[in-house]
Design an enzyme around this catalytic site. Structure first.
Site, PDB file in Angstrom:
ATOM      1  N   GLU A  66     107.783 103.367  47.378  1.00  0.00           N
ATOM      2  CA  GLU A  66     107.359 102.009  47.710  1.00  0.00           C
ATOM      3  C   GLU A  66     108.269 100.976  47.041  1.00  0.00           C
ATOM      4  O   GLU A  66     108.543 101.113  45.852  1.00  0.00           O
ATOM      5  CB  GLU A  66     105.906 101.773  47.258  1.00  0.00           C
ATOM      6  CG  GLU A  66     105.354 100.484  47.837  1.00  0.00           C
ATOM      7  CD  GLU A  66     103.869 100.261  47.486  1.00  0.00           C
ATOM      8  OE1 GLU A  66     103.189  99.651  48.296  1.00  0.00           O
ATOM      9  OE2 GLU A  66     103.431 100.685  46.415  1.00  0.00           O
ATOM     10  N   GLY A 111     102.552 102.456  37.287  1.00  0.00           N
ATOM     11  CA  GLY A 111     101.380 103.197  36.818  1.00  0.00           C
ATOM     12  C   GLY A 111     101.122 104.434  37.650  1.00  0.00           C
ATOM     13  O   GLY A 111     100.996 105.537  37.120  1.00  0.00           O
ATOM     14  N   ALA A 112     101.050 104.246  38.957  1.00  0.00           N
ATOM     15  CA  ALA A 112     100.750 105.359  39.855  1.00  0.00           C
ATOM     16  C   ALA A 112     101.016 104.920  41.283  1.00  0.00           C
ATOM     17  O   ALA A 112     101.186 103.740  41.555  1.00  0.00           O
ATOM     18  CB  ALA A 112      99.297 105.788  39.702  1.00  0.00           C
ATOM     19  N   GLU A 141      99.857 105.778  45.467  1.00  0.00           N
ATOM     20  CA  GLU A 141      98.775 106.358  46.270  1.00  0.00           C
ATOM     21  C   GLU A 141      99.254 107.235  47.417  1.00  0.00           C
ATOM     22  O   GLU A 141      98.659 107.199  48.499  1.00  0.00           O
ATOM     23  CB  GLU A 141      97.927 105.207  46.824  1.00  0.00           C
ATOM     24  CG  GLU A 141      98.607 104.314  47.891  1.00  0.00           C
ATOM     25  CD  GLU A 141      99.292 103.062  47.360  1.00  0.00           C
ATOM     26  OE1 GLU A 141      99.634 103.041  46.162  1.00  0.00           O
ATOM     27  OE2 GLU A 141      99.486 102.118  48.148  1.00  0.00           O
ATOM     28  N   ASN A 142     100.290 108.040  47.241  1.00  0.00           N
ATOM     29  CA  ASN A 142     100.733 108.902  48.338  1.00  0.00           C
ATOM     30  C   ASN A 142      99.563 109.747  48.836  1.00  0.00           C
ATOM     31  O   ASN A 142      98.923 110.442  48.038  1.00  0.00           O
ATOM     32  CB  ASN A 142     101.854 109.827  47.867  1.00  0.00           C
ATOM     33  CG  ASN A 142     102.885 109.088  47.058  1.00  0.00           C
ATOM     34  OD1 ASN A 142     103.481 108.134  47.522  1.00  0.00           O
ATOM     35  ND2 ASN A 142     103.063 109.503  45.817  1.00  0.00           N
ATOM     36  N   GLU A 192      93.888 104.380  42.923  1.00  0.00           N
ATOM     37  CA  GLU A 192      94.711 105.132  43.886  1.00  0.00           C
ATOM     38  C   GLU A 192      93.835 105.797  44.942  1.00  0.00           C
ATOM     39  O   GLU A 192      94.199 105.880  46.113  1.00  0.00           O
ATOM     40  CB  GLU A 192      95.566 106.181  43.158  1.00  0.00           C
ATOM     41  CG  GLU A 192      96.475 105.639  42.057  1.00  0.00           C
ATOM     42  CD  GLU A 192      97.307 104.443  42.455  1.00  0.00           C
ATOM     43  OE1 GLU A 192      97.690 104.338  43.636  1.00  0.00           O
ATOM     44  OE2 GLU A 192      97.570 103.575  41.587  1.00  0.00           O
ATOM     45  N   GLU A 246      96.358  96.093  47.852  1.00  0.00           N
ATOM     46  CA  GLU A 246      96.387  96.071  46.379  1.00  0.00           C
ATOM     47  C   GLU A 246      95.212  95.314  45.770  1.00  0.00           C
ATOM     48  O   GLU A 246      94.659  95.719  44.757  1.00  0.00           O
ATOM     49  CB  GLU A 246      97.715  95.510  45.870  1.00  0.00           C
ATOM     50  CG  GLU A 246      98.902  96.435  46.110  1.00  0.00           C
ATOM     51  CD  GLU A 246      98.685  97.856  45.612  1.00  0.00           C
ATOM     52  OE1 GLU A 246      97.793  98.103  44.779  1.00  0.00           O
ATOM     53  OE2 GLU A 246      99.411  98.755  46.083  1.00  0.00           O
TER      54      GLU A 246
HETATM   55 ZN   LIG Z   1      97.705 100.012  44.288  1.00  0.00          ZN
END
Ligand SMILES: [Zn+2]
Length: 854
Positions: free
Chosen positions: A131, A274-275, A277-278, A309, A331
């Site tokens: 992303e 941070g992470a 969301e795949n 996520e 988001e």
């Molecule tokens: Zn997010």
């Protein structure tokens, strides 16, 4: 559009003529274990349609080499159709088949396919992060969120490795010293959501099942992975517990079965964010695998991210924004859901809304006061704009506004609207109006004026109580004043607080009302005795800065820590911080509040944010003539509270870390040295590896250690983290050589991986070393334009933001920033935005210092 950028217009045009039926991607990653191999083989087959026969378009690919391009059976000459960023496609048929075979590069910046070698055991680990637009670094595609398609991945990897991807893994076959991993086709998803994780990862497995309303059972295999050398620290049980609580909660609320088969959560090294969301293959920064003791706030933060996520599986993955203008659609929603679900799913983290009010909103308030702020629904012209919009507005302000919307339409209508939205738009793309339409349908309310006021304008309002009081001390009128560039409707609560017999400040009155316009009178509070404290936005319903009347401010100075309700107290702390930042409270008054009332603060998350803010206030907002006294005060406070804290508690650890951050007097520095050497002890305090590095940094910054001593610490901790800390502490030493080395390591070569760039920058900039680094300010303004042109955007952002001379809080630095801005009107808008924000921070610091000077 030149180079790597892609404009909204280009994306719109491409989506108007193309639709994609499927991608097949084969990656050969067997070269990864050879450190001299810079590339891997990537073969992509795209079946797609064109609405116009004979039309021309392009596919995206960032690769050092393209071997072959075949379009509808015709071989095209890569030298003619590929320019390093795009594959030109001419004379399209109605049905097309494109095959591109390329050599793509392993990444060291965290963008694309990142390669990492573990210093502990020499093992190689890979993972992707895409992303907003880096999947084109790994395979050929149409890189925009609204050209969704099913993806089928096949990955050839060393035999000892495991491979994870979005799809369910269907087969593994051996081929020589390698194995070929095949994955089932995914549901239609956007390119930025695809993922591959490969390496000898440690894995733990679990399972989730749920009875569905139609009588069937949903089965979701769960996996959690981390590097082998971190496995002894891996608390997968805790991660699975939160995961299952979240899956229960979101299924109940969203009424749409999880659509992506299995749920892997991979903790990966040197991760930029941070992470991510795949779908079916979420990636997290591995700092969430805690190597040393951390506080409950850190566990809460991780659980929040897990749920954030997971919310994206529906909001973002199942239904995706059309273009990055509506990034907030996913988001803001996920950010709100992270906190909402911590409570709603029954996790053990009960302080979620306190953390949200105090920490998350501070991010939004800060961002929303920059000259570069923007409406929640933003105008994203191109990919560079998109990259910078992962900010405090898109996440935290958007989430705050959704929290306000839930208060406005009610939780039931809100979730009913979400359920409708998922069903209507499953596997599709949406814009703002689609969500509002669904919410209007279920709430029966017209949301156009709400959206105009909250989503399509920028800036934060301040609310101030205005009291008139009669001779007997009774309120004759209480009004709420609103200021800000755009006045908005606010649903708020007002709390009155009085001292009880124990001296605690307790709420004696609460009214809820709609504030609208510049002045709103609250008739129901007339006639009441004036309380000790009037707290606007009590319970944190709206998004605003709160101010106080003089009488209430006096109460806070004397008793902020005695407010008994933790959320109300967190709001008071947040207000005091905003007053300081806005130059309405001298910094020394804020530091005095921290000195007096941080000790008794019960909420560990609030305490840790107070520590950060107090240190920031000292370094940036203290007038130079008060700085030494402020430093002594904070260091003294840290030592006193460390000794007073309950042995072994989170609070004790937080105070120990604050001591490391603030120690500047012999008394504290000697304790720091003693804790490291084992000659001093604080009862119950474990001086574990993370704390040791914090103490080392303290001594390095103060010039009380040597490079040799720092290197001996690496012998205790010769890990990836240890190497990052060593880099940071060496750069923090107060010598011209240390500064020059750090500066050159970042700027003179692009060999350094993202994690070490970050460590060098963090070490270089020490507030106590202003004179030593002053000379770099001029160089900074000379180099940033070429940094922006030459580095990947992720690294360029870190350099431009991190090397800005933020501790040189003097008019000359401000003038230098203004001169650069004046002389570079044509610089990349995203670069100008970063400089404008740093410049604004500096200007704010100078204003706060002037107020502190008194
Ligand atoms: Zn997010």
């Amino acid at each position: 559009m030149p180079g790597k950028n892609l404009s909204r217009e280009e994306a719109q045009h491409r989506a108007a003529i193309l639709s994609v039926d499927s991608y097949r991607v084969h990656l050969d990653l067997t070269s990864a274990v050879d450190p001299t191999a810079a590339t891997f083989r990537s073969t992509t087959t795209i079946a797609f349609r064109s609405a116009e026969a004979g039309a021309a378009s392009f596919a995206d690919l960032l690769a050092p080499r393209v071997r072959t391009v075949t379009l509808n059976g015709r071989d095209l000459d890569p030298a003619e159709v590929f320019d390093g960023t795009r594959v030109q496609l001419a004379d399209l048929a109605e049905q097309n088949l494109l095959v591109v075979e390329a050599d793509c590069a392993y990444s060291r910046t965290g963008e694309g396919l990142h390669r990492f070698v573990d210093p502990v055991d020499g093992e190689t680990y890979l993972y992707t992060h895409f992303e907003p637009a880096d999947s084109r670094r790994v395979f050929t595609n149409f890189e925009q969120p609204d050209l969704k398609a099913p993806f089928t991945f096949t990955v050839t990897a060393p035999a000892a490795w495991d491979v994870y991807a979005n799809g369910v893994h269907t087969a593994v076959t051996a081929e020589g010293t390698a194995r070929i991993w095949e994955f089932a086709p995914t549901q239609p998803i956007a390119t930025y959501l695809t993922a591959v994780v490969a390496g000898p990862y440690h894995v733990e497995r679990d399972h989730y099942s749920r009875a569905l309303p139609d009588g069937s059972t949903l089965e979701i295999p769960l996996a959690a992975t981390c590097r082998k050398s971190l496995s002894k620290h891996f608390d997968a049980d805790e991660i699975f517990t939160v995961t299952k609580q979240g899956l229960d909660f979101f299924h109940a609320e969203f009424d749409y079965p999880y659509p992506f088969g299995k749920y892997d959560q991979c903790f990966v090294p040197e991760y930029n964010i941070g992470a991510m969301e795949n779908p079916g293959c979420v990636t997290f920064r591995e700092e969430f695998v805690f190597r040393s003791k951390v506080t409950e706030a850190a566990y809460e933060g991780r659980a929040n991210v897990i749920l954030h996520e997971m919310a994206h599986m529906w909001f973002g993955d199942l239904v995706t924004m059309k273009w990055w203008d509506d990034l907030w659609l996913k988001e803001s929603f996920a950010d709100f859901m992270g906190s909402y679900a911590l409570i709603g799913a029954g996790t053990k983290y009960k302080a979620a809304w306190i953390t949200f009010a105090n920490r998350r909103k501070a991010w939004a308030y800060r961002q929303d006061q920059f000259p570069t702020t923007h409406p929640i629904t933003a105008d994203i012209r191109d990919l560079e704009d998109a990259k910078l919009n992962f900010d405090g507005i898109t996440y935290a302000k958007g989430a705050s506004v959704l929290k306000q919307l839930v208060a406005y339409v009610g939780a039931e209508a809100f979730f009913e609207g979400a359920r409708t939205y998922f069903k209507q738009h499953a596997f599709g793309n949406t814009v703002l109006g689609d969500l509002l339409g669904a919410l209007e349908q279920t709430s029966g309310r017209d949301l156009s004026s709400w959206a105009a006021a909250w989503l399509q304008t920028s800036g934060v309002n301040a609310l101030t109580p205005q009291l008139t009081v009669d001779a007997e001390g009774r309120i004759t009128e209480l009004a709420v004043l609103q200021d800000g560039a755009t006045l908005r409707p606010h649903r708020i609560a007002i709390g009155f607080y009085e001292r009880d017999s124990d001296g605690a400040l307790v709420r004696t009155e609460r009214v809820e009302l709609d504030v609208d316009g510049a002045r709103t009178v609250v008739p129901e509070l007339a006639g009441k005795p004036r309380p000790a404290l009037v707290l606007l936005n009590d319970d944190d319903l709206t998004y605003c800065k709160i101010r106080f009347d003089d009488h209430s401010l006096e109460t806070l100075r004397e008793g902020l820590g005695e407010i008994d309700e933790p959320l109300s107290r967190a709001l008071a702390w947040s207000a005091a911080w905003n007053l300081t930042r806005d130059g309405l409270m001298p910094t020394r008054d804020y530091l005095a509040l921290v000195d007096r009332f941080a000790g008794p603060e019960s909420d560990i998350g609030v305490l840790q944010s107070l520590h950060q803010q107090a240190k920031g206030a000292l370094d940036l907002y203290s007038a130079p003539e008060h700085r030494a006294a402020g430093a002594r005060q904070l260091a003294g406070c840290a030592l006193r509270e460390l000794r007073a804290a309950e042995p072994g508690s989170d609070h004790q650890l937080a105070w120990a870390r604050f001591l490391a951050l603030t120690a500047d007097q012999p008394e504290q520095l000697q304790l720091v040295e003693g804790l490291l050497a084992g000659t001093a002890k604080v009862d119950g305090l474990a001086v574990d590896q993370e704390l040791r590095w914090a103490l080392r940094l303290s001594l390095a910054s103060a010039g009380r250690t040597t490079p040799e001593e720092l290197r001996t610490e690496l012998e205790l901790d010769n890990t990836a983290s240890g190497r990052q800390y060593l880099t940071q502490t060496l750069a923090a030493l107060p010598t011209p050589g240390a500064k020059a080395t750090a500066w050159a390591a970042v700027l003179d070569s692009d060999e350094l991986p993202n994690a070490l760039v970050e460590a060098q920058i963090a070490g270089f900039a020490q507030p106590g070393q202003r004179e030593l680094t002053a000379g770099y300010a001029d160089t900074y303004f000379e180099v940033i334009e070429s940094v922006w042109a030459q580095r990947s955007i992720e690294i360029a952002m870190r350099i431009v933001g991190g090397f800005f001379p933020r501790f040189q809080t003097d008019p000359a630095t401000l003038a230098a920033a203004d001169a650069w801005l004046a002389e570079h009107p044509g610089a990349a808008p995203a670069l100008r935005r970063l400089v404008l924000e740093c410049r604004d921070d500096l200007d704010r610091a100078l204003r706060a210092q002037a107020v502190d000077r008194g």
